[in-house]
Design an enzyme around this catalytic site. Sequence first.
Site, mmCIF file in Angstrom:
data_model
loop_
_atom_site.group_PDB
_atom_site.id
_atom_site.type_symbol
_atom_site.label_atom_id
_atom_site.label_comp_id
_atom_site.label_asym_id
_atom_site.label_seq_id
_atom_site.Cartn_x
_atom_site.Cartn_y
_atom_site.Cartn_z
ATOM 1 N N SER A 124 -30.179 46.454 26.847
ATOM 2 C CA SER A 124 -31.354 47.195 27.022
ATOM 3 C C SER A 124 -32.483 46.411 26.992
ATOM 4 C CB SER A 124 -31.604 48.027 25.591
ATOM 5 O OG SER A 124 -31.552 47.242 24.448
ATOM 6 N N LYS B 83 -30.146 34.061 27.575
ATOM 7 C CA LYS B 83 -30.528 35.658 27.547
ATOM 8 C C LYS B 83 -32.124 35.777 28.356
ATOM 9 C CE LYS B 83 -30.757 37.760 23.564
ATOM 10 N NZ LYS B 83 -30.137 38.713 22.507
ATOM 11 N N MET C 9 -28.475 29.283 24.138
ATOM 12 C CA MET C 9 -27.825 29.243 23.182
ATOM 13 C C MET C 9 -26.266 28.686 23.922
ATOM 14 S SD MET C 9 -26.968 33.199 22.326
ATOM 15 C CE MET C 9 -28.311 33.904 23.284
ATOM 16 N N ASP D 292 -27.358 45.706 14.217
ATOM 17 C CA ASP D 292 -26.888 46.314 15.480
ATOM 18 C C ASP D 292 -25.314 46.287 15.480
ATOM 19 O OD1 ASP D 292 -26.621 47.336 17.868
ATOM 20 O OD2 ASP D 292 -28.089 45.912 18.887
ATOM 21 N N ASN E 96 -21.460 42.871 20.361
ATOM 22 C CA ASN E 96 -22.015 42.014 19.589
ATOM 23 C C ASN E 96 -21.072 41.347 18.728
ATOM 24 O OD1 ASN E 96 -24.849 42.595 20.341
ATOM 25 N ND2 ASN E 96 -25.322 44.103 18.523
ATOM 26 N N ASP F 233 -26.170 38.101 19.203
ATOM 27 C CA ASP F 233 -27.132 38.842 18.685
ATOM 28 C C ASP F 233 -27.824 39.022 17.492
ATOM 29 O OD1 ASP F 233 -29.432 40.718 19.243
ATOM 30 O OD2 ASP F 233 -28.044 42.015 20.960
#
Length: 440
Positions: free
Chosen positions: A139, A157, A244, A287, A292, A306
């Site tokens: 998202s 990311k 990362m 989340d 994840n 995440d």
Amino acid sequence: MDRRPPRPLAVPSGRLTRLMRIGGLATGIGSRAIAQGLGQLATGRRPDARELLMTPANAARLAAQLSRMRGAAMKVGQLVSMETGQFLPPQLAVTLEGLQAGSDHMPERQLRTVLTRAWGDDWQIRFFRFDMTPTAAASIGQVHRAVTRDGRTLAVKVQYPGVRASIDSDVDNLGMLLRLSGLLPQGLDIAPMLTEARQQLHAEADYLAEAANMTAYGKVLGDRPGIVMPAPDMALTSDQVLAMDFIDSQPIDSLVTAPAETRDRVGQDLIDLAMDELFTFNLMQTDPNFANYRWQGDSGRIVLLDFGALRGFSTDLAPKYKALLRAGLANDQAALQKAAINIGYLAPNAGDEQRVAVLQMLDLAFAPLRRGGIFDAAETLIPQQIADIALRLSKSPRAAYMPPPEVMFLHRKLGGMFLLMARLRVRIDFERLLARLNVS
């Protein structure tokens, strides 16, 4: 819902453009509902607003538009898709489940613009290889695999342009759409939830803050057997780009074909971790999107990803849940009602309808815990039975009530964990779990 494969699609970044997208969506859904309602009136049937507005076709249009917009609009849609039917029609949550799987990704030209803004015009000299096709898209951003000049493999990311600037307007506009649509129970105040969602989204869109979250969580996690997580590369991390360690792994639901012993051990490790997050760490990744969690087959470890939704809770929340567990296990209805009020499941002045319904849901949840033994997450009907009670309650304007936001986020995590346990067909040893929690 059949969902087309993700494709390169530019992210609308202007506030006016995003407002027009939501406004056009509301107008389209409303006009179709009016037409269908008139048709029902012509046949002598009194139309129901909720049924008209959230037909399967309208729910599909909503999901498709949120997927195209990404950012906070899609994130709020994901939040709704994790909801169990207490506040919105179940067909909406079912249709929006596709948002959990990911979204379209930025075209290469838009991606290069973001990377140049973060790293400068010569950013490519830092890498031996940078894959322009993302390995995942969600998202708020998408993830790319890269190899640095010194041979380190990274996951990078990259945040969609305009996401941070559009959070407040997206949340406000979607809140307005929900309020005006007639989908919410009369008298239900969603303002606290929207405020919490806005704050959470701002936190998730700050990649420097997420890098700090990763470091903080890594410290409390320590060298935990069976679990691994990446560390951030601060030299390549900015507020809109997070670099990362790349940990080679598979989707967690690839374990559906694994031996039962493996699935049960993974489920046990994840449940133990969630309980430690609440009762020991006071730091939880809230989340529960399946993406994840991943699985590293060669080492047999769970990979955690995440950490934008990492959060702590009020210091008295864990003791309140311990009190709820003790009351539920003892089947002490008076203590259970008191604990439910203290947590926020019940308003102190709740009417009989709400009080009876909440106690019924808690009784259903505690029944297998009181029995002990092995609990098969895939076979139980308890979640559906609880959802049925919640849905009936949601239709009563006198029972409209929303728990505190931190409780909602905790339930979002716990509900998502249960869905994952059911997906993996995990058998949970309740006696072992209760002994570990030490709630006697």
